[in-house]
Design an enzyme around this catalytic site. Structure first.
Site, PDB file in Angstrom:
ATOM      1  CE  LYS A 181       9.740 -23.485  -6.410  1.00  0.00           C
ATOM      2  NZ  LYS A 181       9.042 -24.554  -5.674  1.00  0.00           N
ATOM      3  N   GLY A 234      18.939 -27.611  -4.397  1.00  0.00           N
ATOM      4  CA  GLY A 234      18.145 -28.702  -4.946  1.00  0.00           C
ATOM      5  C   GLY A 234      19.067 -29.713  -5.606  1.00  0.00           C
ATOM      6  CB  SER A 235      18.362 -32.567  -7.767  1.00  0.00           C
ATOM      7  OG  SER A 235      17.648 -31.921  -8.792  1.00  0.00           O
ATOM      8  CB  THR A 236      23.466 -32.272  -9.461  1.00  0.00           C
ATOM      9  OG1 THR A 236      24.123 -32.153  -8.192  1.00  0.00           O
ATOM     10  CG2 THR A 236      24.463 -31.941 -10.557  1.00  0.00           C
ATOM     11  N   GLY A 239      19.686 -28.032 -10.834  1.00  0.00           N
ATOM     12  CA  GLY A 239      20.654 -26.926 -10.740  1.00  0.00           C
ATOM     13  C   GLY A 239      21.275 -26.589 -12.081  1.00  0.00           C
ATOM     14  CD  GLU A 256      25.284 -24.147  -1.109  1.00  0.00           C
ATOM     15  OE1 GLU A 256      25.911 -25.226  -1.174  1.00  0.00           O
ATOM     16  OE2 GLU A 256      25.786 -23.103  -0.705  1.00  0.00           O
ATOM     17  CB  CYS A 290      22.570 -31.831   0.407  1.00  0.00           C
ATOM     18  SG  CYS A 290      22.911 -30.706   1.756  1.00  0.00           S
ATOM     19  CD  GLU A 391      21.793 -36.282  -3.505  1.00  0.00           C
ATOM     20  OE1 GLU A 391      21.209 -35.864  -4.517  1.00  0.00           O
ATOM     21  OE2 GLU A 391      22.208 -35.538  -2.597  1.00  0.00           O
TER      22      GLU A 391
HETATM   23  P1  NAD Z   1      14.732 -30.451  -6.912  1.00  0.00           P
HETATM   24  O1  NAD Z   1      15.929 -29.996  -7.648  1.00  0.00           O
HETATM   25  O2  NAD Z   1      13.764 -31.335  -7.576  1.00  0.00           O
HETATM   26  O3  NAD Z   1      13.870 -29.193  -6.398  1.00  0.00           O
HETATM   27  C1  NAD Z   1      14.464 -28.143  -5.654  1.00  0.00           C
HETATM   28  C2  NAD Z   1      13.613 -26.909  -5.805  1.00  0.00           C
HETATM   29  O4  NAD Z   1      13.658 -26.479  -7.172  1.00  0.00           O
HETATM   30  C3  NAD Z   1      12.132 -27.114  -5.490  1.00  0.00           C
HETATM   31  O5  NAD Z   1      11.631 -25.943  -4.881  1.00  0.00           O
HETATM   32  C4  NAD Z   1      11.521 -27.290  -6.880  1.00  0.00           C
HETATM   33  O6  NAD Z   1      10.163 -26.945  -6.945  1.00  0.00           O
HETATM   34  C5  NAD Z   1      12.350 -26.328  -7.705  1.00  0.00           C
HETATM   35  N1  NAD Z   1      12.417 -26.608  -9.137  1.00  0.00           N
HETATM   36  C6  NAD Z   1      12.144 -27.760  -9.783  1.00  0.00           C
HETATM   37  N2  NAD Z   1      12.353 -27.604 -11.110  1.00  0.00           N
HETATM   38  C7  NAD Z   1      12.765 -26.337 -11.291  1.00  0.00           C
HETATM   39  C8  NAD Z   1      13.151 -25.583 -12.434  1.00  0.00           C
HETATM   40  N3  NAD Z   1      13.158 -26.111 -13.659  1.00  0.00           N
HETATM   41  N4  NAD Z   1      13.541 -24.310 -12.259  1.00  0.00           N
HETATM   42  C9  NAD Z   1      13.569 -23.768 -11.021  1.00  0.00           C
HETATM   43  N5  NAD Z   1      13.206 -24.423  -9.907  1.00  0.00           N
HETATM   44  C10 NAD Z   1      12.822 -25.705 -10.030  1.00  0.00           C
HETATM   45  O7  NAD Z   1      15.318 -31.087  -5.577  1.00  0.00           O
HETATM   46  P2  NAD Z   1      14.515 -31.798  -4.413  1.00  0.00           P
HETATM   47  O8  NAD Z   1      14.186 -33.175  -4.861  1.00  0.00           O
HETATM   48  O9  NAD Z   1      13.439 -30.905  -3.911  1.00  0.00           O
HETATM   49  O10 NAD Z   1      15.652 -31.837  -3.283  1.00  0.00           O
HETATM   50  C11 NAD Z   1      16.577 -32.840  -3.169  1.00  0.00           C
HETATM   51  C12 NAD Z   1      17.912 -32.417  -3.745  1.00  0.00           C
HETATM   52  O11 NAD Z   1      18.385 -31.221  -3.119  1.00  0.00           O
HETATM   53  C13 NAD Z   1      18.979 -33.445  -3.490  1.00  0.00           C
HETATM   54  O12 NAD Z   1      19.714 -33.678  -4.667  1.00  0.00           O
HETATM   55  C14 NAD Z   1      19.868 -32.813  -2.439  1.00  0.00           C
HETATM   56  O13 NAD Z   1      21.183 -33.252  -2.415  1.00  0.00           O
HETATM   57  C15 NAD Z   1      19.755 -31.367  -2.773  1.00  0.00           C
HETATM   58  N6  NAD Z   1      20.094 -30.554  -1.611  1.00  0.00           N
HETATM   59  C16 NAD Z   1      21.286 -29.883  -1.583  1.00  0.00           C
HETATM   60  C17 NAD Z   1      21.654 -29.151  -0.467  1.00  0.00           C
HETATM   61  C18 NAD Z   1      22.946 -28.387  -0.412  1.00  0.00           C
HETATM   62  O14 NAD Z   1      23.074 -27.504   0.412  1.00  0.00           O
HETATM   63  N7  NAD Z   1      23.911 -28.688  -1.248  1.00  0.00           N
HETATM   64  C19 NAD Z   1      20.811 -29.095   0.630  1.00  0.00           C
HETATM   65  C20 NAD Z   1      19.610 -29.800   0.578  1.00  0.00           C
HETATM   66  C21 NAD Z   1      19.258 -30.520  -0.564  1.00  0.00           C
END
Ligand code: NAD
Length: 497
Positions: A181, A234-236, A239, A256, A290, A391
């Site tokens: 996804k 994604g975001s903490t 996560g 991650e 990230c 962040e």
């Molecule tokens: P996000 O957490 O909002 O979304 C990430 C993904 O999760 C998207 O595909 C989103 O649709 C999905 N999602 C949203 N809610 C969900 C839920 N309840 N259950 C399952 N999936 C869900 O993050 P974002 O705003 O898309 O990305 C930015 C964040 O990602 C930043 O905090 C960044 O630091 C982090 N990031 C981390 C790394 C790493 O390797 N550590 C790499 C890139 C980005």
């Protein structure tokens, strides 16, 4: 490429078929630099997740992927790498128009994506088990690695295809099947990957791609009982929710997550090299990274000179049309993210951080009036300021001065995150001591580059758990099965009755 020429309708990829969402729903996907609609994307719902999981389970349990000779799996994964390499230019342009990143950045990612698939093509034949010391006389014991099962791969919008490849490639190499996804804002390159997988001969149901704009879609994947493992970036905050939801069905999880990574610039650094590296470390991908080294900790003895050199160079960075090869800072991918950057700059000002540069939206000229652009920004801030701790995920650097090595380490480790760090010093002893003391998953010494296939990547603390990109990642897409064999001549008769 057709998809970029005009708004194209895209479909879901399930069981090697291109399908509309089951209720026919679509949503508009826009180019962040221009505001133009570039695709009408299938908006999947939970029932489409059911379809994708059914295809992936069927491929796992009745298909031949997991039982195929590893060397054959490797060839298909390698073929995927080759096809991506052949189309890298076109795919990079799709990524630029979907995400807003610069062409140079996207091309660099495409190279890294090819490397990632090549690396895991090689790993497919090396997912070794062990031969163990006999637990008793006349016993043999061994472990074998089997695919963990159906993997739900959920990725964010900042590196759409790159972060998908970090999950899909090892999952395929381990014999897993995948429901991928992409983020709602950046679905297009995942669909390019699906086209390539089909052409490379990936069997039906092994890779499925579901696109959709809402959070519910990710949630449906994490809740689904037919999925065995979630690989999430994604975001903490999200996560934590993912981990809690996945616990209900005891799924394996790798996370991650976010970061607030430091550059530590010591007085004995090669100043020019440190300035160039720190600049790239924070502003690469418009800071939507990230592992952005967004906290620049600089030793008092060189702080004035360093900050002056840094801001002079930062002023020269060109914000603008992502497709212009001269541009170094492209668009901010989402309106939500642009608002977040703005709000952190306001918070910085209200908490007393000193503005050195930028701190405002920027207009980049005709054709981009609807685009989302933020100026290259820098602040001098106290460690307690939110702009130094949270962040921002944008082109915003915050400087803090330190007295000595001990204070540098203390400041660097004073974070709920622990993803990455860069150290700038010509003193090998100091750099090595600092590398040892830092609580981060990666430490880069005298370089901003820290991410390579073959080198494990992941976080300490609230930056997540599990590692991507390493050979050890194969274990995270595998179950270990222990096989114990009795080889004695005398039949066993434990009860003796
Ligand atoms: P996000 O957490 O909002 O979304 C990430 C993904 O999760 C998207 O595909 C989103 O649709 C999905 N999602 C949203 N809610 C969900 C839920 N309840 N259950 C399952 N999936 C869900 O993050 P974002 O705003 O898309 O990305 C930015 C964040 O990602 C930043 O905090 C960044 O630091 C982090 N990031 C981390 C790394 C790493 O390797 N550590 C790499 C890139 C980005």
């Amino acid at each position: 490429m057709a998809v970029t020429a005009a708004a194209t309708k895209t479909q879901l990829f399930i069981g090697n078929q291109w399908l509309d969402a089951s209720d026919g729903a679509t949503y508009d996907d826009t180019n962040p630099a221009t505001g133009a609609v570039i695709a009408r994307v299938a908006n999947a719902s939970a029932s489409d997740v059911d379809r994708a999981v059914a295809a992936a389970r069927d491929a796992l349990e009745r298909g031949k992927w997991a039982t195929m000779a590893a060397s054959r799996r490797a060839k298909i994964i390698y073929k995927i790498a080759q096809l991506i390499a052949e189309r890298a230019g076109d795919i990079a342009l799709v990524e630029v128009r979907d995400n807003g990143k610069t062409l140079g950045t996207a091309k660099g990612e495409l190279g890294a994506i090819v490397d990632c698939f090549e690396f895991y093509a090689g790993a497919a034949t090396k997912n070794y088990g062990n031969s163990l010391p006999g637990p008793m006389p006349n016993y043999l014991a061994q472990t074998v690695r089997e695919p963990v099962g159906v993997v739900g791969a959920i990725v964010p919008w900042n590196f759409p295809l790159l972060l998908a490849s970090w999950k899909v490639a090892p999952a395929l190499a381990a014999g897993c099947t995948v429901v991928l996804k992409p983020a709602g804002q950046t679905p297009l390159t995942a669909l390019e990957l699906a086209k390539i997988a089909l052409e490379a001969g990936l069997p039906e149901g092994v890779l499925n791609v579901v696109t959709g704009e809402g959070r519910d879609l990710g949630q449906a994947i994490v809740e689904h009982p037919g999925i065995d493992k979630i690989a999430f970036t994604g975001s903490t905050a999200t996560g934590k929710r993912v981990a809690a939801t996945a616990a209900q069905t005891v799924k394996r999880v790798t996370l991650e997550l976010g970061g607030k990574s430091p550059s530590l610039v010591f007085g004995d650094a090669d100043l020019q090299q440190a300035v160039n590296g720190a600049l790239y470390g924070v502003f690469y991908n418009a800071g939507q990274c990230c592992e952005a080294r967004s906290r620049i900790l600089v030793q008092e003895s060189i702080a004035d000179e360093f900050i002056e050199m840094f801001t002079a160079k930062a002023r020269k960075l060109r914000v603008g049309n992502p497709e212009d090869p001269q541009t170094q800072i492209g668009a901010i991918t989402t309106q939500e993210q642009l608002d977040k950057i703005k709000s952190y700059c306001q918070i910085g000002a209200s908490e007393g951080a000193k503005l050195l540069l930028g701190g405002e939206p920027v207009s980049v000229g005709p054709g981009f009036e609807e685009g989302k652009f933020w100026s290259v920004s820098a602040y001098e801030a106290q460690p307690a300021h939110r702009i130094s701790r949270e962040e921002v995920f944008g082109p915003v650097a915050s400087f803090t001065r330190f007295k000595d090595e001990a204070q540098a380490i203390e400041l660097a480790n004073d974070s709920e995150y622990g993803l990455s760090a860069s150290i700038w010093s010509q003193n090998i002893g100091r750099a090595s001591r600092a590398a040892k003391a830092l609580r981060t998953g990666t430490v880069a010494i005298n370089t901003p580059y820290a991410v390579f296939p073959g080198v494990p990547f992941g976080g300490y603390k609230q930056s997540g758990y599990g590692r991507e990109l390493g050979i050890e990642t194969m274990a995270l897409y595998s179950e270990t099965k222990s096989v114990i064999t009795y080889i004695g001549e005398k039949p066993i008769d434990p009860f003796g009755v």
